[in-house]
Scaffold this active site. Sequence first.
Site, PDB file in Angstrom:
ATOM      1  N   ASP A 197       0.842  -1.190   0.000  1.00  0.00           N
ATOM      2  CA  ASP A 197       0.000   0.000   0.000  1.00  0.00           C
ATOM      3  C   ASP A 197       0.875   1.237   0.000  1.00  0.00           C
ATOM      4  O   ASP A 197       1.736   1.400   0.871  1.00  0.00           O
ATOM      5  CB  ASP A 197      -0.896   0.019   1.240  1.00  0.00           C
ATOM      6  CG  ASP A 197      -2.019  -0.994   1.164  1.00  0.00           C
ATOM      7  OD1 ASP A 197      -3.027  -0.699   0.510  1.00  0.00           O
ATOM      8  OD2 ASP A 197      -1.879  -2.077   1.768  1.00  0.00           O
ATOM      9  N   HIS A 237      -7.439   5.785   0.389  1.00  0.00           N
ATOM     10  CA  HIS A 237      -8.402   5.633   1.477  1.00  0.00           C
ATOM     11  C   HIS A 237      -7.703   5.692   2.831  1.00  0.00           C
ATOM     12  O   HIS A 237      -6.480   5.620   2.921  1.00  0.00           O
ATOM     13  CB  HIS A 237      -9.145   4.307   1.342  1.00  0.00           C
ATOM     14  CG  HIS A 237      -8.242   3.103   1.417  1.00  0.00           C
ATOM     15  ND1 HIS A 237      -7.417   2.715   0.370  1.00  0.00           N
ATOM     16  CD2 HIS A 237      -8.021   2.187   2.396  1.00  0.00           C
ATOM     17  CE1 HIS A 237      -6.756   1.632   0.704  1.00  0.00           C
ATOM     18  NE2 HIS A 237      -7.095   1.295   1.942  1.00  0.00           N
ATOM     19  N   ASP A 245      -7.707  -4.252   9.472  1.00  0.00           N
ATOM     20  CA  ASP A 245      -6.886  -3.044   9.637  1.00  0.00           C
ATOM     21  C   ASP A 245      -6.180  -3.094  10.988  1.00  0.00           C
ATOM     22  O   ASP A 245      -6.821  -3.076  12.041  1.00  0.00           O
ATOM     23  CB  ASP A 245      -7.749  -1.785   9.546  1.00  0.00           C
ATOM     24  CG  ASP A 245      -8.145  -1.459   8.117  1.00  0.00           C
ATOM     25  OD1 ASP A 245      -7.657  -2.153   7.211  1.00  0.00           O
ATOM     26  OD2 ASP A 245      -8.945  -0.526   7.918  1.00  0.00           O
ATOM     27  N   GLU A 329     -11.143  -0.710  -2.423  1.00  0.00           N
ATOM     28  CA  GLU A 329     -12.052  -1.433  -3.312  1.00  0.00           C
ATOM     29  C   GLU A 329     -13.035  -0.491  -4.004  1.00  0.00           C
ATOM     30  O   GLU A 329     -13.428   0.540  -3.445  1.00  0.00           O
ATOM     31  CB  GLU A 329     -12.828  -2.483  -2.513  1.00  0.00           C
ATOM     32  CG  GLU A 329     -11.935  -3.532  -1.885  1.00  0.00           C
ATOM     33  CD  GLU A 329     -12.630  -4.378  -0.836  1.00  0.00           C
ATOM     34  OE1 GLU A 329     -12.173  -5.509  -0.601  1.00  0.00           O
ATOM     35  OE2 GLU A 329     -13.612  -3.914  -0.246  1.00  0.00           O
ATOM     36  N   LYS A 442      -9.603  -3.475  -7.535  1.00  0.00           N
ATOM     37  CA  LYS A 442     -10.044  -4.497  -6.579  1.00  0.00           C
ATOM     38  C   LYS A 442     -11.547  -4.391  -6.344  1.00  0.00           C
ATOM     39  O   LYS A 442     -12.076  -3.310  -6.091  1.00  0.00           O
ATOM     40  CB  LYS A 442      -9.289  -4.323  -5.260  1.00  0.00           C
ATOM     41  CG  LYS A 442      -9.595  -5.390  -4.215  1.00  0.00           C
ATOM     42  CD  LYS A 442      -8.738  -5.158  -2.984  1.00  0.00           C
ATOM     43  CE  LYS A 442      -9.048  -6.152  -1.877  1.00  0.00           C
ATOM     44  NZ  LYS A 442      -8.229  -5.890  -0.674  1.00  0.00           N
ATOM     45  N   THR A 489     -11.772 -10.751  -4.288  1.00  0.00           N
ATOM     46  CA  THR A 489     -11.423 -11.329  -2.992  1.00  0.00           C
ATOM     47  C   THR A 489     -12.281 -12.555  -2.677  1.00  0.00           C
ATOM     48  O   THR A 489     -13.089 -12.989  -3.486  1.00  0.00           O
ATOM     49  CB  THR A 489     -11.591 -10.290  -1.868  1.00  0.00           C
ATOM     50  OG1 THR A 489     -12.968  -9.882  -1.828  1.00  0.00           O
ATOM     51  CG2 THR A 489     -10.734  -9.067  -2.138  1.00  0.00           C
ATOM     52  N   GLU A 527      -7.493 -12.713  -4.446  1.00  0.00           N
ATOM     53  CA  GLU A 527      -6.927 -12.499  -3.110  1.00  0.00           C
ATOM     54  C   GLU A 527      -7.754 -13.308  -2.121  1.00  0.00           C
ATOM     55  O   GLU A 527      -8.915 -13.605  -2.368  1.00  0.00           O
ATOM     56  CB  GLU A 527      -6.995 -11.019  -2.697  1.00  0.00           C
ATOM     57  CG  GLU A 527      -6.148 -10.076  -3.517  1.00  0.00           C
ATOM     58  CD  GLU A 527      -6.232  -8.639  -3.010  1.00  0.00           C
ATOM     59  OE1 GLU A 527      -6.877  -8.423  -1.951  1.00  0.00           O
ATOM     60  OE2 GLU A 527      -5.685  -7.750  -3.664  1.00  0.00           O
ATOM     61  N   ASN A 528      -7.134 -13.658  -0.993  1.00  0.00           N
ATOM     62  CA  ASN A 528      -7.929 -14.210   0.095  1.00  0.00           C
ATOM     63  C   ASN A 528      -8.403 -13.055   0.974  1.00  0.00           C
ATOM     64  O   ASN A 528      -7.666 -12.115   1.250  1.00  0.00           O
ATOM     65  CB  ASN A 528      -7.131 -15.232   0.907  1.00  0.00           C
ATOM     66  CG  ASN A 528      -5.774 -14.742   1.346  1.00  0.00           C
ATOM     67  OD1 ASN A 528      -5.028 -14.184   0.555  1.00  0.00           O
ATOM     68  ND2 ASN A 528      -5.430 -14.951   2.611  1.00  0.00           N
ATOM     69  N   LEU A 530      -9.486 -13.148   4.156  1.00  0.00           N
ATOM     70  CA  LEU A 530      -9.052 -13.248   5.550  1.00  0.00           C
ATOM     71  C   LEU A 530      -7.783 -14.083   5.620  1.00  0.00           C
ATOM     72  O   LEU A 530      -7.539 -14.940   4.767  1.00  0.00           O
ATOM     73  CB  LEU A 530     -10.149 -13.906   6.399  1.00  0.00           C
ATOM     74  CG  LEU A 530     -11.496 -13.170   6.453  1.00  0.00           C
ATOM     75  CD1 LEU A 530     -12.529 -14.020   7.187  1.00  0.00           C
ATOM     76  CD2 LEU A 530     -11.358 -11.810   7.113  1.00  0.00           C
ATOM     77  N   ARG A 565      -1.443 -12.402   4.649  1.00  0.00           N
ATOM     78  CA  ARG A 565      -0.573 -11.265   4.525  1.00  0.00           C
ATOM     79  C   ARG A 565       0.758 -11.636   5.135  1.00  0.00           C
ATOM     80  O   ARG A 565       0.851 -12.581   5.908  1.00  0.00           O
ATOM     81  CB  ARG A 565      -1.183 -10.070   5.273  1.00  0.00           C
ATOM     82  CG  ARG A 565      -0.297  -8.858   5.402  1.00  0.00           C
ATOM     83  CD  ARG A 565      -0.966  -7.715   6.119  1.00  0.00           C
ATOM     84  NE  ARG A 565      -2.311  -7.385   5.749  1.00  0.00           N
ATOM     85  CZ  ARG A 565      -2.647  -6.560   4.786  1.00  0.00           C
ATOM     86  NH1 ARG A 565      -1.707  -5.980   4.072  1.00  0.00           N
ATOM     87  NH2 ARG A 565      -3.901  -6.312   4.535  1.00  0.00           N
TER      88      ARG A 565
END
Length: 624
Positions: A197, A237, A245, A329, A442, A489, A527-528, A530, A565
Amino acid sequence: MISLVSFSVSFKLQQPSCRDIEKGKEIERGKIIYLRVICTEMAMNISHQLGALAESMTTTSNASETTVPVSAAAAWKTPTPNIRCKITRPDTAEQKSQPTSPCRSPVLSASNGIRPDLSVACLAFATETMDLRNLEETTEQEKTYKEVSTVKEKGVPVYVMMPLDSVTMGNTVNRRKAMDASLQALKSAGVEGVMMDVWWGLVERDTPGVYNWGGYAELLEMAKRHGLKVQAVMSFHQCGGNVGDSCTVPLPKWVVEEVGKDQDLAYTDQWGRRNYEYVSLGCDSIPVLKGRTPVQCYSDFMRAFRDNFKHLLSDTIVEIQVGMGPAGELRFPSYPEQNGTWKFPGIGAFQCYDKYMLSSLKAAAEAAGKPEWGSTGPTDAGNYNNWPEDTRFFRKEGGGWTSPFGEFFLSWYSQMLLDHGERLLSSANGIFENTGVKISVKIAGIHWHYGTRSHAPELTAGYYNTRNRDGYLPIAQMLARHGAIFNFTCIEMRDHEQPQDALCAPEKLVKQVALATREAKVPLAGENALPRFDERAHEQILQASSMNIDGNSEDREMCAFTYLRMNPHLFQPDNWRHFVAFVKKMKEVKNADHRCLEQVEREAERFVHIRQPSVHKVAAAAMP
């Protein structure tokens, strides 16, 4: 030193030299194959030596941190970063690429072990071998080799999302030693690259048009040094308030000041609650931010990024993901977790009550000849944590979503989102034209209440998707017009793992999206949603990535997968073992359908064993 020399000499006496191999005609083909296997294993088994070197070097001062990994990387000279284990038959031509997947032998087997004092010799021999093999190559042959090596192989490349706080509020790399060691481990596992990011609130924090790329410059160079590609997310964002987060990065101070003066710059629900995660798209084209429109601010940011990192575009930075809403997103902030406003699996709420959105709604209603529809959005759509059947608007029988007003409103609401995407993609394409990078967007995987007729949570987020209407095809078609990648996702989820009373259906949702991207002819990435480290999730990702829809993949597969992640949990021994096996399977995603999965797992286990020493270094570096 004597043992190293004696090993090198004795080995060269017993086995044919690299020059002899190249001549080939004077040596039995069986010995040639044997030598290639041995050389491969020597090259592959040096990872623990490099790990030990790097671990000792991380104890040096900060001034030397950035130079140490360069030396380690320079010592490992691999001609191509993405190759597979392959033993050539005697009657086939010699391949130029060197296999990286280990082929076991009695000399270097795990049971016999390899003497620590020989690992550097193995490295020297492997490097010398490659140098000798390339010594007599002509310039034209080298050029041909480079061109061939850029051809995309089968399989899905895996990227890993970096921590949200990879760059500190002071514009420096966070946990530099752990970061460097982690990137090295990811590279050793066969990962293609990382996603990071690039926060608007950090880079352009204090003054409009003044950009501080400090920590990102160092982080990108670190990725380049380790041979990792980068997906850079233009994160316009706020960080904080969404699922996962772990830190807070607000919007730039000067943007927050403007929002303070005009609260309607923030998304607003029907009860007047403001959401400050992302500037309302209702004012995209209005100069409300110190004389610039929000889209101009986003464009200037992307242009500054391009100009500052133009030397890394295409080679290291291969993708620009354009942030288009909360969590990056393309959606409205209809399900904010902050302050307990929304809880899973609530339907969320429409975000169209700031004056800029209402002004657009009024204009659309007048254009449709129904001015009475332009004063407000639905007032019977319940609240954030209702279920569809709790509301008059979303209920299956006679719900307002099927009424003329409901269809008008939902069409306008979703079109506002599509128009926002069009504006940003037009800008991004103009800025990054001819730079060699891909553009992606995304899309959220809103899978709860998917089994209902109205698909209420998708509607409040801006996706006009119901049992009778495909809401993802228009998004895919919009992305296709701009040559952008559709990044989706919840790829790791299975239907039966989710609450069935909420009619969750992530697998069916992913299938619908895959069909939409196939029809629109737009690349699909995943992407996953979670963090998952278990094999069941990995197998689900593998299956979804093959895009084998109804038994017909049409030779398609996802163009990339980004894993959520990078953190200390990933590098725990069991999690790491599963992850490395997963990366290997993803590289063979098509072949995995036709091969015994146990065979793939065994190969991955050997792959993990060789790279295990790197993990200990990462775990040690990541400790507080």
